[in-house]
Design a protein around this motif. Structure first.
Motif, PDB file in Angstrom:
ATOM      1  N   THR A 202       0.808  -1.233   0.000  1.00 36.43           N
ATOM      2  CA  THR A 202       0.000   0.000   0.000  1.00 36.43           C
ATOM      3  C   THR A 202       0.836   1.275   0.000  1.00 36.43           C
ATOM      4  OG1 THR A 202      -0.067  -0.138   2.410  1.00 36.43           O
ATOM      5  CG2 THR A 202      -1.948  -1.058   1.219  1.00 36.43           C
ATOM      6  N   GLU A 203       2.173   1.144   0.067  1.00 37.12           N
ATOM      7  CA  GLU A 203       3.006   2.341   0.316  1.00 37.12           C
ATOM      8  C   GLU A 203       2.866   3.396  -0.772  1.00 37.12           C
ATOM      9  OE1 GLU A 203       6.870   0.663   0.730  1.00 37.12           O
ATOM     10  OE2 GLU A 203       6.927  -0.068  -1.333  1.00 37.12           O
ATOM     11  N   ASP A 204       2.517   2.980  -2.021  1.00 30.12           N
ATOM     12  CA  ASP A 204       2.416   3.997  -3.081  1.00 30.12           C
ATOM     13  C   ASP A 204       0.968   4.447  -3.336  1.00 30.12           C
ATOM     14  OD1 ASP A 204       1.614   1.620  -4.126  1.00 30.12           O
ATOM     15  OD2 ASP A 204       2.970   1.654  -5.862  1.00 30.12           O
ATOM     16  N   LEU A 205       0.038   4.045  -2.481  1.00 27.51           N
ATOM     17  CA  LEU A 205      -1.349   4.491  -2.646  1.00 27.51           C
ATOM     18  C   LEU A 205      -1.502   5.946  -2.195  1.00 27.51           C
ATOM     19  CD1 LEU A 205      -3.540   1.511  -1.350  1.00 27.51           C
ATOM     20  CD2 LEU A 205      -2.742   1.984  -3.670  1.00 27.51           C
ATOM     21  N   LYS A 206      -2.389   6.659  -2.919  1.00 23.40           N
ATOM     22  CA  LYS A 206      -2.642   8.072  -2.585  1.00 23.40           C
ATOM     23  C   LYS A 206      -3.059   8.230  -1.124  1.00 23.40           C
ATOM     24  CE  LYS A 206      -4.383  10.344  -6.593  1.00 23.40           C
ATOM     25  NZ  LYS A 206      -5.654  10.398  -7.265  1.00 23.40           N
ATOM     26  N   MET A 207      -3.948   7.309  -0.666  1.00 26.70           N
ATOM     27  CA  MET A 207      -4.484   7.430   0.694  1.00 26.70           C
ATOM     28  C   MET A 207      -3.400   7.286   1.774  1.00 26.70           C
ATOM     29  SD  MET A 207      -6.401   3.750   1.210  1.00 26.70           S
ATOM     30  CE  MET A 207      -6.286   3.616   2.969  1.00 26.70           C
ATOM     31  N   MET A 208      -2.234   6.769   1.388  1.00 22.20           N
ATOM     32  CA  MET A 208      -1.160   6.563   2.370  1.00 22.20           C
ATOM     33  C   MET A 208      -0.162   7.728   2.398  1.00 22.20           C
ATOM     34  SD  MET A 208      -1.654   3.841   4.045  1.00 22.20           S
ATOM     35  CE  MET A 208      -2.514   2.280   4.031  1.00 22.20           C
ATOM     36  N   LYS A 209      -0.352   8.689   1.475  1.00 26.06           N
ATOM     37  CA  LYS A 209       0.573   9.843   1.452  1.00 26.06           C
ATOM     38  C   LYS A 209       0.478  10.607   2.780  1.00 26.06           C
ATOM     39  CE  LYS A 209       2.366   9.675  -2.738  1.00 26.06           C
ATOM     40  NZ  LYS A 209       2.005   8.321  -2.991  1.00 26.06           N
ATOM     41  N   GLY A 210       1.617  10.804   3.411  1.00 29.60           N
ATOM     42  CA  GLY A 210       1.641  11.572   4.651  1.00 29.60           C
ATOM     43  C   GLY A 210       1.276  10.772   5.891  1.00 29.60           C
ATOM     44  N   VAL A 211       0.899   9.506   5.682  1.00 29.87           N
ATOM     45  CA  VAL A 211       0.541   8.651   6.828  1.00 29.87           C
ATOM     46  C   VAL A 211       1.825   8.089   7.434  1.00 29.87           C
ATOM     47  CG1 VAL A 211      -0.431   6.392   7.375  1.00 29.87           C
ATOM     48  CG2 VAL A 211      -1.757   8.023   6.046  1.00 29.87           C
ATOM     49  N   SER A 212       1.916   8.067   8.750  1.00 34.12           N
ATOM     50  CA  SER A 212       3.132   7.554   9.388  1.00 34.12           C
ATOM     51  C   SER A 212       2.948   6.101   9.803  1.00 34.12           C
ATOM     52  CB  SER A 212       3.465   8.397  10.628  1.00 34.12           C
ATOM     53  OG  SER A 212       2.565   8.063  11.669  1.00 34.12           O
ATOM     54  N   ALA A 213       4.091   5.415   9.945  1.00 33.25           N
ATOM     55  CA  ALA A 213       4.065   4.017  10.387  1.00 33.25           C
ATOM     56  C   ALA A 213       3.470   3.899  11.782  1.00 33.25           C
ATOM     57  CB  ALA A 213       5.464   3.428  10.342  1.00 33.25           C
ATOM     58  N   ASP A 214       3.622   4.961  12.583  1.00 28.70           N
ATOM     59  CA  ASP A 214       3.014   4.952  13.918  1.00 28.70           C
ATOM     60  C   ASP A 214       1.494   4.903  13.829  1.00 28.70           C
ATOM     61  OD1 ASP A 214       5.307   4.993  15.303  1.00 28.70           O
ATOM     62  OD2 ASP A 214       5.273   7.127  15.796  1.00 28.70           O
ATOM     63  N   GLN A 215       0.966   5.712  12.900  1.00 27.11           N
ATOM     64  CA  GLN A 215      -0.493   5.795  12.753  1.00 27.11           C
ATOM     65  C   GLN A 215      -1.085   4.516  12.189  1.00 27.11           C
ATOM     66  OE1 GLN A 215      -0.099   9.438  10.269  1.00 27.11           O
ATOM     67  NE2 GLN A 215      -2.184   9.838  10.981  1.00 27.11           N
ATOM     68  N   LEU A 216      -0.430   3.989  11.125  1.00 26.66           N
ATOM     69  CA  LEU A 216      -1.077   2.930  10.345  1.00 26.66           C
ATOM     70  C   LEU A 216      -0.131   1.757  10.055  1.00 26.66           C
ATOM     71  CD1 LEU A 216      -4.008   3.474   9.732  1.00 26.66           C
ATOM     72  CD2 LEU A 216      -3.421   4.040   7.387  1.00 26.66           C
ATOM     73  N   GLY A 217       0.819   1.505  10.938  1.00 28.12           N
ATOM     74  CA  GLY A 217       1.736   0.387  10.720  1.00 28.12           C
ATOM     75  C   GLY A 217       1.073  -0.950  11.027  1.00 28.12           C
ATOM     76  N   PRO A 218       1.657  -2.055  10.511  1.00 26.30           N
ATOM     77  CA  PRO A 218       1.110  -3.395  10.754  1.00 26.30           C
ATOM     78  C   PRO A 218       1.016  -3.771  12.225  1.00 26.30           C
ATOM     79  CG  PRO A 218       2.844  -3.474   9.101  1.00 26.30           C
ATOM     80  CD  PRO A 218       2.844  -2.083   9.658  1.00 26.30           C
ATOM     81  N   GLN A 219       1.775  -3.056  13.089  1.00 25.18           N
ATOM     82  CA  GLN A 219       1.733  -3.375  14.524  1.00 25.18           C
ATOM     83  C   GLN A 219       0.341  -3.180  15.124  1.00 25.18           C
ATOM     84  OE1 GLN A 219       3.245  -0.728  13.245  1.00 25.18           O
ATOM     85  NE2 GLN A 219       2.737   1.098  14.428  1.00 25.18           N
ATOM     86  N   HIS A 220      -0.517  -2.379  14.427  1.00 18.67           N
ATOM     87  CA  HIS A 220      -1.891  -2.195  14.920  1.00 18.67           C
ATOM     88  C   HIS A 220      -2.771  -3.411  14.611  1.00 18.67           C
ATOM     89  CE1 HIS A 220      -1.547   2.028  16.049  1.00 18.67           C
ATOM     90  NE2 HIS A 220      -0.853   2.221  14.950  1.00 18.67           N
ATOM     91  N   ILE A 221      -2.402  -4.177  13.575  1.00 23.78           N
ATOM     92  CA  ILE A 221      -3.265  -5.271  13.109  1.00 23.78           C
ATOM     93  C   ILE A 221      -3.082  -6.524  13.971  1.00 23.78           C
ATOM     94  CG2 ILE A 221      -3.998  -6.570  11.069  1.00 23.78           C
ATOM     95  CD1 ILE A 221      -3.964  -3.501  10.599  1.00 23.78           C
ATOM     96  N   SER A 222      -1.823  -6.789  14.343  1.00 26.32           N
ATOM     97  CA  SER A 222      -1.504  -8.084  14.954  1.00 26.32           C
ATOM     98  C   SER A 222      -2.133  -8.353  16.323  1.00 26.32           C
ATOM     99  CB  SER A 222       0.014  -8.254  15.004  1.00 26.32           C
ATOM    100  OG  SER A 222       0.499  -8.168  13.673  1.00 26.32           O
ATOM    101  N   PRO A 223      -2.314  -7.333  17.188  1.00 23.94           N
ATOM    102  CA  PRO A 223      -2.990  -7.643  18.456  1.00 23.94           C
ATOM    103  C   PRO A 223      -4.394  -8.206  18.242  1.00 23.94           C
ATOM    104  CG  PRO A 223      -1.910  -5.504  18.582  1.00 23.94           C
ATOM    105  CD  PRO A 223      -1.812  -5.949  17.141  1.00 23.94           C
TER     106      PRO A 223
END
Ligand code: NAI
Length: 283
Positions: A202-223
């Motif tokens: 998803t890194e080159d998607l428009k919706m991901m522009k300006g999004v940080s790994a803190d906000q939307l990183g995979p670490q949020h999914i695994s719990p």
């Protein structure tokens, strides 16, 4: 005791992105982990052992227990070999996370057969093969288990340029609902995640522009995957959990209350359907 102590978890596509985060989180909760990854590129080209090996090394460095598997989930032989890796190393399986994925985005008018077939093979057929192969093993073991699939907002709500991917992910939704019903008598719960996360997919998607790994990183999914795999979620099955950063929610298929026509009034005519559309659609 940690939430997954004594459990063996098989995670497909665990060499990168969300799958890697799952593998690390499962290990931190005490699971023995089979790290499956074909090691190819985002579009499904190539293969290699490096991706899975790196995650196994990370887990071992942190004191966990893991084994790598490099088979493709897109073939029955691959799914069989994945089960064999789990059984030969750990002697049983408890949890399957169907996560492996590829992307070949094109608008519907430009999709090729190859774009359609490969995306379906990895996502939908891969989920089918692994669910069947591991489901049979869970039945033999007779102690229940957990299956966690991975669907997508694209499949559940639609997205421009992802007809192949959306159809495969919608198929995973249907397979999740049906296998939850079929596997209930085996004590196996089946749920799905619908994640949004910043990864190579998803890194080159428009919706991901300006999004940080803190906000939307995979670490949020695994719990959420750990939760669904654990005893905490023993009573939860057939659910589709949306995870978008810190925002958790459920997707639900909607059925409107609709409207009836009295049998004596005959069958619906197209014009009557137009007139009743407000009631039928619930708007
Ligand atoms: P990713 O590209 O970082 O990771 C996918 C992994 O699957 C890769 O390491 C790849 O080598 C592996 N893989 C691909 N084909 C395979 C095969 N045939 N057999 C075994 N492994 C294979 O992508 P990401 O974002 O981590 O995606 C994980 C899952 O989440 C996918 O199913 C994806 O469709 C789904 N997803 C991701 C979203 C996101 O926002 N990142 C949104 C919705 C769904």
């Amino acid at each position: 005791m940690s939430l997954l102590t004594g459990k063996v978890a098989v995670i497909t596509g665990a060499g990168a992105g969300i799958g890697r985060a799952h593998a690390l989180a499962f290990s931190q909760e005490g699971a023995q982990v089979v790290v499956n990854d074909l090691g190819g590129d985002r579009a499904g080209g190539g293969k290699g052992s490096e991706a899975a090996d790196k995650v196994v090394a990370e887990i071992k460095a942190a004191g966990g227990d893991a084994v790598a598997n490099y088979d493709s989930v897109a073939t029955r032989e691959g799914a069989d070999a994945l089960l064999w890796t789990a059984l030969s190393k750990f002697g049983k399986v408890d949890v399957l996370v169907n996560n492996a994925g590829v992307l070949r985005d094109r608008s519907l008018l430009n999709l090729t057969d190859a774009d359609w077939d490969l995306v379906h093979a990895v996502h939908l057929k891969g989920t089918f093969y692994c669910s069947q192969v591991f489901g049979r093993q869970l039945k033999v073991q007779g102690k229940g288990g957990r299956i966690i699939n991975t669907t997508s907002v694209s499949g559940l709500l639609g997205n421009f340029g992802q007809g192949n991917y959306a159809a495969a992910k919608a198929g995973i939704y249907g397979l999740t609902r049906t296998s939850a019903i079929e596997f209930a008598k085996m004590g196996v719960t089946v749920n799905a995640l619908a994640p949004v996360a910043l990864t190579r997919m998803t890194e080159d998607l428009k919706m991901m522009k300006g999004v940080s790994a803190d906000q939307l990183g995979p670490q949020h999914i695994s719990p959420v995957a750990v939760f669904l795999a654990s005893d905490l979620a023993a009573d939860i099955t057939g659910q589709i959990v949306g995870v978008e950063g810190a925002h958790l929610f459920l997707y639900k298929m909607e059925k409107t209350a609709g409207t009836d026509k009295a049998p004596a009034a005959g069958i619906w005519s197209p014009r009557e359907i137009r007139e009743a559309w407000g009631k039928i659609s619930g708007s």
